[in-house]
Design a protein around this motif. Structure first.
Motif: not given
Lengths: 292, 347, 288
Positions: A263-276
């Motif tokens: 769940x947290x890893x998914x959050x990290x990926x979403x964060x990175x996605x939005x950031x990119x």
């Protein structure tokens, strides 16, 4: 320090004259890809693979557990308190630092940076020293029935500490870059200070702000060391998601541990996605032209 | 001006979102705390997670039947020393159920929140159950580990937690030490070398007993795990009996994990009655049967199921009082800063 | 309060320098208040508690064999990890800014993973990966290489944690290097390697150093990702932050605050070093 979290400004240029031989190029790309794959992608893959080793049923069952739900709720609550507070602080600090010149500014910036380089364990420890039963304020507060450490306020405070600089650090260089000309124009035209901020400054910094908020949020939801020191580990009450991951891990419930971790890893990926996406779409408005 | 209106809308949306989330969260939080009028916090050590998971519902039902009150029991588990530290620093435990007396003594001496005579307040030195220390080895026992001697042999990788932070680890250590004293006829220097040799064989010292079990069973490190008897049974049950074997040494230490009411906290919270009832409940036939089911040695074996008791092997057990003159002394000599264990760890 | 009265007031005190922009008092005041409340006050408690030890006591804590060993472990391994990050971070930044290849944007995004991924999650993932029965641990075990639960495990975790600091510090500079310099160098007959070494590297050296210092500072304090994969064996694979926890759990507050203070002092020193590097670079190269 300011460039630590800086997004890249990419120049997609082809420089034939000044390029390495193809072999060198492929070799370097190979090295970078292998290194990132080994150190970043593989651990990420492990999280999701381990979470799904017993199938989707076991994966989703994790989130039906009352303790896991309580951990998710607490994590959301903490982030909902911490992130807005630090965002407001970040805006205020950036305003004061970037729009005015005053002596001691660099000291102030260094102090704002300090939580970045303090060990998370120390961040938790200092709150125990202040609010613990053996601490400075703990006995007084507890005689009034107020509990800070080993309760939600302690977790919130420790999280504020570790995410303290994120928004400020994102906004300070950006607002310094943008200067004060636009604000001065608005003020001259008779706008109030707050209105100037809302209509002139905020539109200029909104993507940078969002970016800082994203990073702060990811860290707030994922902090382990500092929270672990002040939590007390009471099931269903003072365990955040990362602490619950540790507990499940320690209960031989590896699948659930990794499911919750995913769940947290998914959050990290979403964060990175939005950031990119933000960097790609609004590069200029996030970083301004950085101070190189 | 377009961007302005977008921003305003965005800002409004953001504020609404944050407000919405916090409202939602608030309602959930209030909800969960409103469910139970009284909440009892049991601060316990690492391996008792499963035990109290089984006992708590039984006590809640029992209390409801007797008083009509619905209570909630909160549990916190970590290394015994870590838990004592948290209580000292203000974790508002109603009862502590720790791995060894020294940790509760620490709460007494640092805060006075537990009465000094706590061990006299409940039967059996305030230990509703006992346990001992055994070895868990990999299937087929490839290193032929039978006794404490075998742990000191070169080439045997021993997994045990850190005695500085883990209660179970201190029992492990004292088990080895007690065996050494017997073997070397009371020669302290030889015993020290013997125990040192065992710790030389330890490639990892986790902070808690459970961490060590994970390292050994899940992560596949080491040849033998020195563990609580209950922990060894639980691990072989969790990970499959085909993977591990339990080796019972002929002699080991009688571990007495004690329980106590944290007077300072229950008086402040008004939970004394239920806290005392909770600890007394541990001695009842119902709880004793659950205790035996979870591989602990019940204080009243007569209440336990016969087949549960049969699983617990017979061996010669020595107590800390016999060999070390009580926990306070053992703690000071062996585990305090500058104690024997510090000495052993030096290279 | 109107802008003009503020200007008058500020002229009188000239703190801050005169400006038509309002809101200095409110924002500066809030910044100071919040900073003091959340960061400075708690940290000063640490210093006060440690000062009860006195300098001699603090020294006593630092040279206590186990503490000294943990500090050494933390420092050397963090140093090594930061050095590895500098090498591979430079290569990564170079590849990401200079070359076009499929998946570049994805790789660029993933570099920030250690910022976004909670350290505890990274810790259990790395432990699972490198344990004797893990994806990488198992094949490595065949060659008698052990990573998890040894110092190498700490190194792996710290390399993970520090990588984005180096990449993100160097990357913007690499993107902005004046291409004419390279062309000039090439025209004058320098080999590509020579150009890279003598023309391209010197200006980014300060950024590399800053990245190194940031990665180092972060690594020294790192806890969550390390404890799952380190052996936590005193004198060998015990890191300083873990020893703080261990000391706390032994009720040794003086020891815990002592180590914490030493680490805090080091954080300060590293931050100071970074500032100095940047000041020097500003002077030498005209950029940070």
């Amino acid at each position: 320090m300011s460039d630590a979290l800086a997004p890249a400004i990419r120049i997609a240029a082809t420089r034939r004259v000044t390029e390495e031989a193809p072999l060198t190029r492929y070799l370097l790309i190979g090295v970078a890809v292998a290194f990132l794959g080994l150190f970043l992608l593989l651990p990420l893959a492990v999280v999701f693979t381990e979470a799904l080793t017993k199938g989707a049923g076991a994966f989703f069952a994790t989130f039906d557990e009352p303790d896991a739900r309580a951990a998710i709720r607490l994590t959301l609550l903490v982030a909902a308190i911490v992130v807005p507070l630090n965002a407001v602080f970040g805006i205020c600090a950036a305003w004061a630092i970037s729009k005015f010149s005053f002596p001691g500014k660099s000291v102030l910036i260094t102090l704002i940076d300090l939580p970045f380089s303090v060990s998370p364990v120390v961040s938790g420890l200092v709150y125990v020293l202040v609010f613990g039963s053996q601490g400075l304020l703990g006995p007084t507060l507890s005689s009034h029935g107020i509990q800070i450490v080993f309760a939600i306020p302690g977790i919130v405070l420790a999280t504020i500490f570790v995410t303290f600089p994120f928004v400020a650090r994102e906004l300070i260089p950006l607002m310094q870059e943008q200067g004060t000309v636009e604000e001065e124009a608005a003020l001259t035209l008779g706008a109030s200070g707050f209105r100037t901020f809302l209509t002139v400054t905020l539109p200029n910094i909104k993507w940078g702000l969002l970016y800082g908020v994203l990073l702060a949020n990811a860290r707030a939801m994922g902090e382990f060391g500092a929270v672990s020191v002040v939590s007390g580990h009471i099931r269903g009450l003072t365990n955040t998601i990362p602490l619950q991951v540790e507990i499940l891990y320690n209960e031989y419930n590896i699948v659930s541990a990794f499911a919750l971790a995913s769940l947290l890893a998914g959050l990290a990926l979403v964060t990175l996605g939005i950031k990119t996406l933000l960097e790609w779409r609004y590069a200029g408005q996030i970083a301004g032209r950085r101070r190189h | 001006m377009l961007s302005v209106s977008i921003t305003r809308r965005g800002l409004g949306a953001a504020i609404a979102f944050v407000a919405g989330v916090s409202l939602l969260v608030d309602s959930l939080v209030i909800d969960s705390s409103a469910q139970a009028a009284t909440a009892l916090l049991n601060v316990s050590y690492d391996p008792t997670r499963e035990l109290y998971k089984a006992i708590n519902p039984a006590f809640i039902a029992d209390w409801k039947a007797k008083t009509g009150e619905t209570i909630e029991i909160q549990a916190s588990h970590a290394g015994s020393g870590a838990q004592a530290r948290a209580v000292i620093d203000g974790l508002s435990a109603d009862v502590v159920t720790l791995a060894l007396a020294a940790d509760i003594d620490a709460i007494v001496s640092k805060t006075g929140k537990v009465a000094a005579d706590w061990q006299k307040k409940l039967p059996n030195n305030a230990s509703p159950y006992t346990s001992t220390i055994v070895f868990l080895v990999r299937k087929g026992n490839p290193k032929k580990i039978k006794n404490w001697d075998d742990l000191a042999k070169p080439g045997v990788a021993v997994v045990t937690p850190n005695p500085k932070t883990s209660g179970g680890a201190r029992w492990n250590y004292l088990g080895a030490w007690g065996y050494g004293l017997e073997k070397f006829k009371g020669d302290e220097a030889k015993t020290k070398d013997f125990v040192k040799a065992i710790y030389k064989n330890a490639p990892v010292l986790d902070t808690g007993a459970r961490g060590s079990t994970i390292t050994f069973a899940q992560r596949g490190l080491g040849d033998v795990l020195i563990a609580w008897e209950n922990e060894a049974f639980l691990a072989s049950e969790e990970f499959g009996k085909d993977k591990f074997e339990i080796v019972v040494p002929p002699v080991s230490v009688l571990a007495e994990p004690p329980v106590a009411v944290v007077d300072g906290n229950v008086d402040a919270k008004g939970t004394r009655k239920v806290a005392e009832a909770y600890l007394n409940f541990l001695y009842t036939p119902a709880a004793q049967a659950i205790i035996a089911k979870n591989y602990y040695r019940p204080a009243h074996p007569e209440f336990a199921a016969k087949e549960d008791l049969k699983r617990l092997p017979k061996l010669q057990l020595f107590t800390v009082d016999q060999i070390f003159g009580g926990w306070a002394k053992a703690q000071k000599t062996h585990f305090a800063d500058g104690g024997v264990f510090d000495d052993i760890q030096k290279q | 309060m109107s802008a003009s009265t503020q200007i008058v007031k500020r002229k009188a005190r000239s703190f801050p320098a005169p400006s038509v922009i309002p809101g200095f008092r409110a924002t500066f005041g809030f910044t100071l208040f919040y900073l003091s409340l959340v960061v400075l006050f708690p940290l000063s408690m640490l210093v006060i508690r440690a000062s009860e030890l006195g300098l001699a006591g603090l020294y006593g804590v630092a040279v206590e064999p186990r503490v000294a060993a943990a500090l050494r472990t933390s420092f050397f391994i963090s140093f090594a990890a930061a050095a590895i990050d500098v090498v591979f971070g430079l290569v990564t930044a170079w590849v990401l800014t200079r070359y076009e290849f499929p998946g570049r944007r994805f790789l660029d995004a993933i570099v920030d993973l250690p910022f976004a991924l909670p350290t505890a999650v990274a810790g259990i993932a790395l432990a699972a990966l490198y344990a004797p029965n893990g994806w990488l641990g198992e094949p490595l075990a065949d060659y008698d290489i052990k990573i998890a639960f040894t110092r190498w495990g700490i190194l792996v975790a710290l390399v993970f944690v520090g990588l984005p600091f180096v990449v993100r510090t160097v990357q913007p500079l690499l993107a902005e290097i004046d291409v004419e310099l390279e062309e000039a160098s090439a025209t004058l007959g320098a080999s590509r390697a020579h150009t890279v070494w003598r023309v391209l590297l010197p200006p980014i050296l300060p950024a590399l150093l800053t990245g190194f210092a940031l990665a180092f500072a972060r690594s020294v304090g790192e806890y969550g990702s390390v404890i799952f994969i380190a052996g936590n064996l005193a004198y060998i694979s015990e890191i300083a932050p873990l020893l703080i926890i261990v000391k706390l759990e032994q009720f040794d507050y003086a020891g815990a605050t002592g180590i914490a203070t030493i680490m805090l002092a080091i954080s300060f020193a590293v931050l100071l070093a970074i500032n100095l590097i940047q000041a020097w670079s500003q002077k030498r190269f005209g950029h940070v």
